[in-house]
Write a protein that holds these residues in place. Structure first.
Motif, PDB file in Angstrom:
ATOM      1  N   VAL A   6       8.074  27.257 122.361  1.00  0.00           N
ATOM      2  CA  VAL A   6       7.632  26.214 121.425  1.00  0.00           C
ATOM      3  C   VAL A   6       6.117  26.264 121.266  1.00  0.00           C
ATOM      4  CG1 VAL A   6       7.410  23.709 121.129  1.00  0.00           C
ATOM      5  CG2 VAL A   6       9.620  24.702 121.761  1.00  0.00           C
ATOM      6  N   GLY A   7       5.396  26.371 122.378  1.00  0.00           N
ATOM      7  CA  GLY A   7       3.940  26.411 122.325  1.00  0.00           C
ATOM      8  C   GLY A   7       3.413  27.638 121.597  1.00  0.00           C
ATOM      9  N   TYR A   8       4.012  28.776 121.860  1.00  0.00           N
ATOM     10  CA  TYR A   8       3.607  30.029 121.214  1.00  0.00           C
ATOM     11  C   TYR A   8       3.850  29.952 119.705  1.00  0.00           C
ATOM     12  CZ  TYR A   8       2.446  34.869 122.695  1.00  0.00           C
ATOM     13  OH  TYR A   8       1.830  36.058 122.979  1.00  0.00           O
ATOM     14  N   ALA A   9       5.038  29.490 119.313  1.00  0.00           N
ATOM     15  CA  ALA A   9       5.373  29.385 117.885  1.00  0.00           C
ATOM     16  C   ALA A   9       4.442  28.388 117.194  1.00  0.00           C
ATOM     17  CB  ALA A   9       6.834  28.965 117.713  1.00  0.00           C
ATOM     18  N   TYR A  10       4.163  27.280 117.848  1.00  0.00           N
ATOM     19  CA  TYR A  10       3.263  26.272 117.291  1.00  0.00           C
ATOM     20  C   TYR A  10       1.873  26.866 117.100  1.00  0.00           C
ATOM     21  CZ  TYR A  10       0.653  21.875 116.978  1.00  0.00           C
ATOM     22  OH  TYR A  10      -0.173  20.862 116.577  1.00  0.00           O
ATOM     23  N   ALA A  11       1.382  27.578 118.101  1.00  0.00           N
ATOM     24  CA  ALA A  11       0.057  28.200 118.010  1.00  0.00           C
ATOM     25  C   ALA A  11      -0.003  29.188 116.849  1.00  0.00           C
ATOM     26  CB  ALA A  11      -0.289  28.910 119.322  1.00  0.00           C
ATOM     27  N   GLY A  30       5.867  37.961 133.880  1.00  0.00           N
ATOM     28  CA  GLY A  30       6.419  37.384 132.661  1.00  0.00           C
ATOM     29  C   GLY A  30       5.832  38.053 131.434  1.00  0.00           C
ATOM     30  N   HIS A  31       6.651  38.214 130.416  1.00  0.00           N
ATOM     31  CA  HIS A  31       6.240  38.845 129.165  1.00  0.00           C
ATOM     32  C   HIS A  31       6.529  37.883 128.017  1.00  0.00           C
ATOM     33  CE1 HIS A  31       6.023  42.990 130.900  1.00  0.00           C
ATOM     34  NE2 HIS A  31       6.722  42.353 131.812  1.00  0.00           N
ATOM     35  N   LEU A  32       5.548  37.726 127.139  1.00  0.00           N
ATOM     36  CA  LEU A  32       5.718  36.900 125.955  1.00  0.00           C
ATOM     37  C   LEU A  32       5.007  37.609 124.823  1.00  0.00           C
ATOM     38  CD1 LEU A  32       6.906  34.120 125.169  1.00  0.00           C
ATOM     39  CD2 LEU A  32       4.659  33.145 125.636  1.00  0.00           C
ATOM     40  N   TRP A  59      -6.140  26.375 117.479  1.00  0.00           N
ATOM     41  CA  TRP A  59      -4.780  26.846 117.212  1.00  0.00           C
ATOM     42  C   TRP A  59      -3.918  27.001 118.461  1.00  0.00           C
ATOM     43  CZ3 TRP A  59      -3.422  32.079 118.507  1.00  0.00           C
ATOM     44  CH2 TRP A  59      -4.484  32.901 118.863  1.00  0.00           C
ATOM     45  N   ILE A  60      -4.507  27.107 119.646  1.00  0.00           N
ATOM     46  CA  ILE A  60      -3.724  27.208 120.880  1.00  0.00           C
ATOM     47  C   ILE A  60      -3.648  25.813 121.502  1.00  0.00           C
ATOM     48  CG2 ILE A  60      -3.539  28.249 123.166  1.00  0.00           C
ATOM     49  CD1 ILE A  60      -5.084  30.675 122.060  1.00  0.00           C
ATOM     50  N   PRO A  61      -2.434  25.267 121.650  1.00  0.00           N
ATOM     51  CA  PRO A  61      -2.294  23.895 122.137  1.00  0.00           C
ATOM     52  C   PRO A  61      -2.874  23.689 123.535  1.00  0.00           C
ATOM     53  CG  PRO A  61      -0.148  24.797 121.471  1.00  0.00           C
ATOM     54  CD  PRO A  61      -1.143  25.897 121.390  1.00  0.00           C
TER      55      PRO A  61
END
Length: 148
Positions: free
Chosen positions: A133-138, A11-13, A39-41
């Motif tokens: 969602v988690g990445y954007a929130y972080a 997986g790539h993010l 900052w990381i949920p």
């Protein structure tokens, strides 16, 4: 942000954002391992100066993500190897001077093995909206904290 899965269950993010702060300030914050939970949920990080272990989860449900720094080029690039049973692969932080104006272009990418064998592509598709969602929130939290 561009989550994707490639053959072999990898997986790539990745994402890049502008932060109105000097490269050095962004670097200092993102590589302050024990502060990443700010900052990381759903993450807490502990380190003894050599070993880094991120704990991701809620309550009793979670997993450890042991990491080792493999590239250290302050204040521009850090790469880690994720060495866990649940998460393995690489993570990269890049801090570069903004191409327009002032500040920093911060890039964060993860290339991880997606568990699940033949089901990995399906699992990645199901997880992708939550990861986005988690990445954007972080990243929003990171920006708010660094920009002050």
């Amino acid at each position: 942000m561009s989550p994707s899965i490639r053959s072999g269950g990898t997986g790539h993010l990745s994402a890049t954002m502008h932060v109105r702060a000097p490269v050095e300030a962004v670097w200092e914050y993102v590589t302050a391992w024990e502060r990443q939970g700010e900052w990381i949920p759903a993450t807490t990080v502990r380190t003894d100066g050599v070993h880094i272990v991120a704990r991701t989860g809620l309550g009793p449900f979670g997993f450890d993500d042991p990491m080792q720094v493999t590239v250290w080029d302050p204040p521009h690039r850090c790469e880690v190897a994720h060495l866990g049973r649940v998460v393995s692969g690489t993570g990269t932080f890049v801090c570069a001077p903004a191409t327009t104006g002032t500040g920093t272009e911060f890039s964060w990418s993860e290339v991880v093995r997606v568990p699940g064998g033949r089901l990995a592509p399906l699992l990645w598709r199901v997880a992708t909206p939550f990861l986005q969602v988690g990445y954007a929130y972080a990243l929003r939290r990171l920006r708010r904290r660094v920009e002050g």
